[in-house]
Design a protein around this motif. Structure first.
Motif, PDB file in Angstrom:
ATOM      1  N   ILE A 145       0.826  -1.210   0.000  1.00 53.88           N
ATOM      2  CA  ILE A 145       0.000   0.000   0.000  1.00 53.88           C
ATOM      3  C   ILE A 145       0.858   1.257   0.000  1.00 53.88           C
ATOM      4  O   ILE A 145       0.408   2.337  -0.410  1.00 53.88           O
ATOM      5  CB  ILE A 145      -0.961  -0.001   1.209  1.00 53.88           C
ATOM      6  N   PHE A 146       2.113   1.145   0.427  1.00 52.39           N
ATOM      7  CA  PHE A 146       3.000   2.307   0.402  1.00 52.39           C
ATOM      8  C   PHE A 146       3.347   2.729  -1.031  1.00 52.39           C
ATOM      9  O   PHE A 146       3.924   3.795  -1.232  1.00 52.39           O
ATOM     10  CB  PHE A 146       4.277   2.036   1.198  1.00 52.39           C
ATOM     11  N   ALA A 147       3.010   1.899  -2.008  1.00 46.43           N
ATOM     12  CA  ALA A 147       3.186   2.262  -3.423  1.00 46.43           C
ATOM     13  C   ALA A 147       1.868   2.684  -4.053  1.00 46.43           C
ATOM     14  O   ALA A 147       1.764   2.790  -5.277  1.00 46.43           O
ATOM     15  CB  ALA A 147       3.788   1.088  -4.199  1.00 46.43           C
ATOM     16  N   LEU A 148       0.856   2.958  -3.227  1.00 49.14           N
ATOM     17  CA  LEU A 148      -0.489   3.263  -3.732  1.00 49.14           C
ATOM     18  C   LEU A 148      -0.513   4.410  -4.725  1.00 49.14           C
ATOM     19  O   LEU A 148      -1.215   4.357  -5.744  1.00 49.14           O
ATOM     20  CB  LEU A 148      -1.410   3.579  -2.548  1.00 49.14           C
ATOM     21  N   SER A 149       0.245   5.467  -4.477  1.00 50.68           N
ATOM     22  CA  SER A 149       0.177   6.647  -5.350  1.00 50.68           C
ATOM     23  C   SER A 149       0.640   6.345  -6.767  1.00 50.68           C
ATOM     24  O   SER A 149       0.333   7.092  -7.700  1.00 50.68           O
ATOM     25  CB  SER A 149       1.010   7.791  -4.774  1.00 50.68           C
ATOM     26  N   THR A 150       1.362   5.230  -6.962  1.00 50.91           N
ATOM     27  CA  THR A 150       1.916   4.929  -8.279  1.00 50.91           C
ATOM     28  C   THR A 150       0.940   4.225  -9.202  1.00 50.91           C
ATOM     29  O   THR A 150       1.221   4.074 -10.405  1.00 50.91           O
ATOM     30  CB  THR A 150       3.181   4.043  -8.151  1.00 50.91           C
ATOM     31  N   ILE A 151      -0.203   3.769  -8.705  1.00 50.33           N
ATOM     32  CA  ILE A 151      -1.093   2.983  -9.564  1.00 50.33           C
ATOM     33  C   ILE A 151      -1.911   3.855 -10.512  1.00 50.33           C
ATOM     34  O   ILE A 151      -2.498   3.338 -11.465  1.00 50.33           O
ATOM     35  CB  ILE A 151      -2.021   2.067  -8.743  1.00 50.33           C
ATOM     36  N   LEU A 152      -1.970   5.169 -10.240  1.00 49.18           N
ATOM     37  CA  LEU A 152      -2.567   6.133 -11.161  1.00 49.18           C
ATOM     38  C   LEU A 152      -1.575   7.266 -11.381  1.00 49.18           C
ATOM     39  O   LEU A 152      -0.687   7.497 -10.559  1.00 49.18           O
ATOM     40  CB  LEU A 152      -3.879   6.699 -10.606  1.00 49.18           C
ATOM     41  N   THR A 153      -1.735   7.984 -12.459  1.00 49.71           N
ATOM     42  CA  THR A 153      -0.890   9.155 -12.690  1.00 49.71           C
ATOM     43  C   THR A 153      -1.370  10.297 -11.803  1.00 49.71           C
ATOM     44  O   THR A 153      -2.522  10.300 -11.341  1.00 49.71           O
ATOM     45  CB  THR A 153      -0.960   9.593 -14.155  1.00 49.71           C
ATOM     46  N   PRO A 154      -0.520  11.316 -11.551  1.00 51.57           N
ATOM     47  CA  PRO A 154      -0.979  12.476 -10.773  1.00 51.57           C
ATOM     48  C   PRO A 154      -2.234  13.108 -11.362  1.00 51.57           C
ATOM     49  O   PRO A 154      -3.118  13.549 -10.620  1.00 51.57           O
ATOM     50  CB  PRO A 154       0.231  13.422 -10.829  1.00 51.57           C
ATOM     51  N   GLN A 155      -2.312  13.141 -12.688  1.00 52.59           N
ATOM     52  CA  GLN A 155      -3.476  13.730 -13.339  1.00 52.59           C
ATOM     53  C   GLN A 155      -4.739  12.893 -13.078  1.00 52.59           C
ATOM     54  O   GLN A 155      -5.827  13.445 -12.860  1.00 52.59           O
ATOM     55  CB  GLN A 155      -3.238  13.851 -14.854  1.00 52.59           C
ATOM     56  N   GLN A 156      -4.584  11.593 -13.078  1.00 51.64           N
ATOM     57  CA  GLN A 156      -5.732  10.728 -12.803  1.00 51.64           C
ATOM     58  C   GLN A 156      -6.198  10.853 -11.360  1.00 51.64           C
ATOM     59  O   GLN A 156      -7.409  10.873 -11.097  1.00 51.64           O
ATOM     60  CB  GLN A 156      -5.358   9.271 -13.116  1.00 51.64           C
ATOM     61  N   GLU A 160      -9.855  12.165 -10.100  1.00 51.84           N
ATOM     62  CA  GLU A 160     -10.654  11.352  -9.186  1.00 51.84           C
ATOM     63  C   GLU A 160     -11.119  12.171  -7.989  1.00 51.84           C
ATOM     64  O   GLU A 160     -12.298  12.137  -7.620  1.00 51.84           O
ATOM     65  CB  GLU A 160      -9.842  10.145  -8.714  1.00 51.84           C
ATOM     66  N   VAL A 161     -10.218  12.910  -7.362  1.00 49.74           N
ATOM     67  CA  VAL A 161     -10.607  13.654  -6.166  1.00 49.74           C
ATOM     68  C   VAL A 161     -11.588  14.771  -6.496  1.00 49.74           C
ATOM     69  O   VAL A 161     -12.490  15.088  -5.706  1.00 49.74           O
ATOM     70  CB  VAL A 161      -9.358  14.196  -5.429  1.00 49.74           C
ATOM     71  N   GLN A 162     -11.460  15.372  -7.676  1.00 52.98           N
ATOM     72  CA  GLN A 162     -12.362  16.456  -8.056  1.00 52.98           C
ATOM     73  C   GLN A 162     -13.806  15.977  -8.174  1.00 52.98           C
ATOM     74  O   GLN A 162     -14.742  16.765  -8.023  1.00 52.98           O
ATOM     75  CB  GLN A 162     -11.911  17.090  -9.380  1.00 52.98           C
ATOM     76  N   LYS A 163     -13.993  14.693  -8.424  1.00 55.08           N
ATOM     77  CA  LYS A 163     -15.345  14.141  -8.545  1.00 55.08           C
ATOM     78  C   LYS A 163     -16.097  14.173  -7.220  1.00 55.08           C
ATOM     79  O   LYS A 163     -17.326  14.150  -7.194  1.00 55.08           O
ATOM     80  CB  LYS A 163     -15.278  12.697  -9.056  1.00 55.08           C
ATOM     81  N   TRP A 164     -15.363  14.217  -6.096  1.00 52.50           N
ATOM     82  CA  TRP A 164     -15.994  14.022  -4.790  1.00 52.50           C
ATOM     83  C   TRP A 164     -15.888  15.224  -3.862  1.00 52.50           C
ATOM     84  O   TRP A 164     -16.504  15.231  -2.790  1.00 52.50           O
ATOM     85  CB  TRP A 164     -15.362  12.806  -4.104  1.00 52.50           C
ATOM     86  N   ALA A 250     -11.751   6.111  -4.493  1.00 49.91           N
ATOM     87  CA  ALA A 250     -12.259   7.434  -4.116  1.00 49.91           C
ATOM     88  C   ALA A 250     -11.759   7.840  -2.738  1.00 49.91           C
ATOM     89  O   ALA A 250     -11.337   8.989  -2.527  1.00 49.91           O
ATOM     90  CB  ALA A 250     -13.792   7.432  -4.151  1.00 49.91           C
ATOM     91  N   THR A 251     -11.802   6.915  -1.784  1.00 39.68           N
ATOM     92  CA  THR A 251     -11.328   7.222  -0.433  1.00 39.68           C
ATOM     93  C   THR A 251      -9.834   7.517  -0.433  1.00 39.68           C
ATOM     94  O   THR A 251      -9.365   8.443   0.241  1.00 39.68           O
ATOM     95  CB  THR A 251     -11.645   6.061   0.523  1.00 39.68           C
ATOM     96  N   ALA A 252      -9.069   6.732  -1.205  1.00 43.64           N
ATOM     97  CA  ALA A 252      -7.621   6.980  -1.310  1.00 43.64           C
ATOM     98  C   ALA A 252      -7.359   8.358  -1.878  1.00 43.64           C
ATOM     99  O   ALA A 252      -6.464   9.076  -1.407  1.00 43.64           O
ATOM    100  CB  ALA A 252      -6.969   5.910  -2.186  1.00 43.64           C
ATOM    101  N   ALA A 253      -8.118   8.768  -2.888  1.00 44.56           N
ATOM    102  CA  ALA A 253      -7.938  10.091  -3.486  1.00 44.56           C
ATOM    103  C   ALA A 253      -8.267  11.192  -2.484  1.00 44.56           C
ATOM    104  O   ALA A 253      -7.537  12.188  -2.377  1.00 44.56           O
ATOM    105  CB  ALA A 253      -8.817  10.226  -4.730  1.00 44.56           C
ATOM    106  N   LEU A 254      -9.359  11.028  -1.740  1.00 45.30           N
ATOM    107  CA  LEU A 254      -9.755  12.051  -0.769  1.00 45.30           C
ATOM    108  C   LEU A 254      -8.721  12.215   0.340  1.00 45.30           C
ATOM    109  O   LEU A 254      -8.514  13.321   0.853  1.00 45.30           O
ATOM    110  CB  LEU A 254     -11.120  11.696  -0.173  1.00 45.30           C
ATOM    111  N   LEU A 255      -8.064  11.132   0.711  1.00 50.46           N
ATOM    112  CA  LEU A 255      -7.026  11.201   1.739  1.00 50.46           C
ATOM    113  C   LEU A 255      -5.704  11.687   1.159  1.00 50.46           C
ATOM    114  O   LEU A 255      -5.106  12.645   1.642  1.00 50.46           O
ATOM    115  CB  LEU A 255      -6.836   9.825   2.374  1.00 50.46           C
ATOM    116  N   GLY A 256      -5.243  11.008   0.108  1.00 47.38           N
ATOM    117  CA  GLY A 256      -3.920  11.303  -0.430  1.00 47.38           C
ATOM    118  C   GLY A 256      -3.802  12.655  -1.095  1.00 47.38           C
ATOM    119  O   GLY A 256      -2.732  13.280  -1.059  1.00 47.38           O
ATOM    120  N   MET A 257      -4.887  13.150  -1.688  1.00 47.09           N
ATOM    121  CA  MET A 257      -4.863  14.429  -2.399  1.00 47.09           C
ATOM    122  C   MET A 257      -5.286  15.585  -1.503  1.00 47.09           C
ATOM    123  O   MET A 257      -5.579  16.680  -1.990  1.00 47.09           O
ATOM    124  CB  MET A 257      -5.762  14.358  -3.629  1.00 47.09           C
TER     125      MET A 257
END
Length: 410
Positions: A145-156, A160-164, A250-257
């Motif tokens: 999970i420490f590599a979670l940010s790598t599974i999508l690009t920064p733009q993706q 994702e976070v903008q949707k929520w 979605a939850t990962a985006a809301l936390l990480g971003m």
């Protein structure tokens, strides 16, 4: 994570999913989930390999755990590892335990568990404390999970976070706040004061992000929101994401971003670390050196753990000052290194792991069925088992938890 990372490394894979029961968590939708075998006699798998992915899974006994089953069947813990280990010892399947932990950090792991696990195809644990408790028989691998940010690009992730995000909230400019009721000791007001201090000092609005939905986080966070408003925080500056955001990504985006995370959840603080986001995690009374800290330390992260409720704000401020990007890169590299090693092992068909005698299996089963000497645990286990069969009783338990929470703050 495992599906994504392994598909990048191995071709032609087909994935299926198991749990102690066949019930998925509401935040996850991976498709059909099969139930793990209830008894050793019924152990049978069609797959070529099984992977036990992380969590506090390496334990035994019916008196604890998320699921509670009759003693005539395997406990939830034994279903996770003993059945697959038995299959591996027969040569019918490969079974890998990857970056798993053992709960109850102050209790000794029964020797039978360690001996039986040695018959799995391969075992790694998530931290040094777990390794010591298992007699240093198995290596430490950092949670992927420490590599979670790598599974999508920064733009993706940005899309994702903008949707929520609620109106007026922007990526990297809000404080993601989360706490689950079991981590509180009638001190939700103290927690709210710490959240308010961080939000004020760093000039960020607050987004209440539920993570552990089975712990009734929505109610706890709404109660916290009412407290914050009552203390003078502008209601428009305290919002929640829509219910449709109940998914892992979605939850990962809301936390990480976010601009920072305050939480009680191991998943949430590790997600923040994976994105290089400032965080402070309060893990509960006398838990400052428990699973949260040990999992972070394995990845080279030595900050973010609040030693008590009233140090959350200062812990967060210290996190802000750290070189988080360098730490993120190191943690991600360690996590991916472990996945590389797992992929290499999966690419080879192992004929048979070390044989597992019936005597060794019986020793584990004896531990699994032995009653605890603590009557309150046995009583709780029985109550929880009945709650699984009755929606009415489950609702009564939720109402009791909510009443206790409100008595502590109003």
């Amino acid at each position: 994570m495992y599906k994504h990372l392994l598909e990048e490394r191995l071709s032609g894979l087909e994935f299926g999913y198991y749990s102690p029961t066949s019930k998925p968590a509401e935040i996850m939708d991976y498709g059909p989930i099969k139930a793990l075998p209830e008894t050793v006699e019924s152990v049978e798998f069609e797959e070529d390999a099984l992977i036990l992915c992380g969590g506090e899974a390496l334990w035994i006994g019916h008196s604890s755990g998320t699921y509670n089953f009759p003693r005539s069947t395997l406990s939830a813990f034994a279903r996770l590892w003993l059945g697959p280990t038995v299959a591996a010892s027969r040569g019918s399947i490969d079974f890998f335990v990857h970056s798993a932990g053992a709960p109850h950090a102050r209790l000794e792991v029964p020797a039978g568990v360690v001996g039986a696990l040695s018959s799995a195809t391969g075992v790694s644990v998530r931290d040094e404390v777990t390794a010591r408790r298992l007699g240093n028989r198995f290596s430490v691998q950092v949670d992927p999970i420490f590599a979670l940010s790598t599974i999508l690009t920064p733009q993706q992730w940005e899309r994702e976070v903008q949707k929520w995000l609620p109106e007026g909230f922007a990526a990297n400019r809000y404080l993601a706040a989360h706490v689950s009721a079991p981590y509180l000791m009638n001190d939700l007001r103290d927690w709210c004061e710490q959240v308010a201090d961080v939000a004020k000092n760093h000039k960020m609005p607050i987004l209440m992000v539920p993570v552990c939905h089975f712990m009734d986080d929505h109610y706890t966070l709404e109660t916290a929101r009412q407290i914050l408003i009552a203390t003078g925080v502008d209601a428009r500056q305290i919002q929640s994401p829509p219910d449709q955001s109940r998914s892992v990504i979605a939850t990962a985006a809301l936390l990480g971003m976010s601009g920072g995370v305050i939480t009680s959840s191991l998943h949430a603080c590790v997600t923040a670390a994976a994105f290089g986001t400032p965080f402070a995690v309060y893990a509960g009374k006398d838990q400052e050196d428990g699973k949260h800290r040990q999992t972070l330390l394995a990845a080279g992260i030595d900050y973010g753990i609040a030693r008590d409720m009233l140090s959350i704000a200062t812990t967060f401020a210290n996190s802000v000052r750290r070189n988080r990007e360098a730490v993120r890169q190191k943690a991600s590299a360690l996590a991916l290194q472990g996945i590389d090693q797992l992929a290499d092992k999966l690419a080879i068909r192992h004929e048979q792991a070390r044989s597992l005698s019936q005597e060794a299996i019986d020793a584990v089963l004896l531990h699994d069925t032995a009653p605890t000497r603590q009557l309150h645990w046995e009583t709780k286990r029985t109550i929880l088992r009945w709650l699984q069969k009755s929606d009415f009783l489950a609702k009564l338990l939720v109402s009791r938890h909510r009443a206790r929470l409100r008595r502590g703050v109003f």
